[in-house]
Design a protein around this motif. Sequence first.
Motif, PDB file in Angstrom:
ATOM      1  N   ALA A   1      -0.910  -3.631  -3.229  1.00  0.00           N
ATOM      2  CA  ALA A   1      -1.080  -2.180  -3.136  1.00  0.00           C
ATOM      3  C   ALA A   1      -2.528  -1.828  -2.813  1.00  0.00           C
ATOM      4  O   ALA A   1      -3.448  -2.584  -3.128  1.00  0.00           O
TER       5      ALA A   1
ATOM      6  N   GLU B   1       3.603   6.287  -7.398  1.00  0.00           N
ATOM      7  CA  GLU B   1       3.476   5.562  -8.661  1.00  0.00           C
ATOM      8  C   GLU B   1       2.224   6.069  -9.371  1.00  0.00           C
ATOM      9  O   GLU B   1       1.177   5.406  -9.348  1.00  0.00           O
TER      10      GLU B   1
ATOM     11  N   HIS C   1       0.121   3.700 -11.599  1.00  0.00           N
ATOM     12  CA  HIS C   1      -0.442   2.476 -11.013  1.00  0.00           C
ATOM     13  C   HIS C   1      -1.967   2.588 -11.035  1.00  0.00           C
ATOM     14  O   HIS C   1      -2.516   3.633 -10.734  1.00  0.00           O
TER      15      HIS C   1
ATOM     16  N   ALA D   1      -3.441   4.032  -7.844  1.00  0.00           N
ATOM     17  CA  ALA D   1      -2.897   5.292  -7.327  1.00  0.00           C
ATOM     18  C   ALA D   1      -4.034   6.257  -7.003  1.00  0.00           C
ATOM     19  O   ALA D   1      -5.031   6.340  -7.722  1.00  0.00           O
TER      20      ALA D   1
ATOM     21  N   VAL E   1       0.340   5.053  -4.065  1.00  0.00           N
ATOM     22  CA  VAL E   1      -0.276   3.789  -3.647  1.00  0.00           C
ATOM     23  C   VAL E   1       0.314   3.467  -2.273  1.00  0.00           C
ATOM     24  O   VAL E   1       1.400   3.932  -1.924  1.00  0.00           O
TER      25      VAL E   1
END
Length: 139
Positions: A35, A83, A86, A89, A95
């Motif tokens: 990511a 997300e 995350h 993010a 992401v």
Amino acid sequence: MSNMFKIFDVSGSALSAQSVRLNTIASNMANAQVASTTPEQAYRSKQPVFQTVMDQFGGSASTSPVRVAGIVESAAEPKARYEPHHPLANEDGYVFMPNVNLVDEMANMISASRSYENNVEVMNTTKQLLLRTLQMGQS
């Protein structure tokens, strides 16, 4: 007889090209789930570009070595995934995931592996033919 040796050049260059292809696929698959915070930072799928090296003395495309002309990066956009929890993010909770399609990469890997194996077989068969030719000359 020199055409028999040219087969080693062609198959050897094809082995090298398929090796680059397999390494590129491995890189794509290894980065498929990485990511990123922005689309610009996201990993993009890569593919090698093959080119035939034509003989300056009139060789045909069927008896010419292959080389990797370069590796191109996919222009497809990374996948935005919402997300918000995350760690990577962005402020909007997204992401960005690589544009790698694992199914396509697996199919590409199978094709590259078979091409590699076929070229190994061509080299082994050519070697056996040359050895038998030499043995006939000794008789």
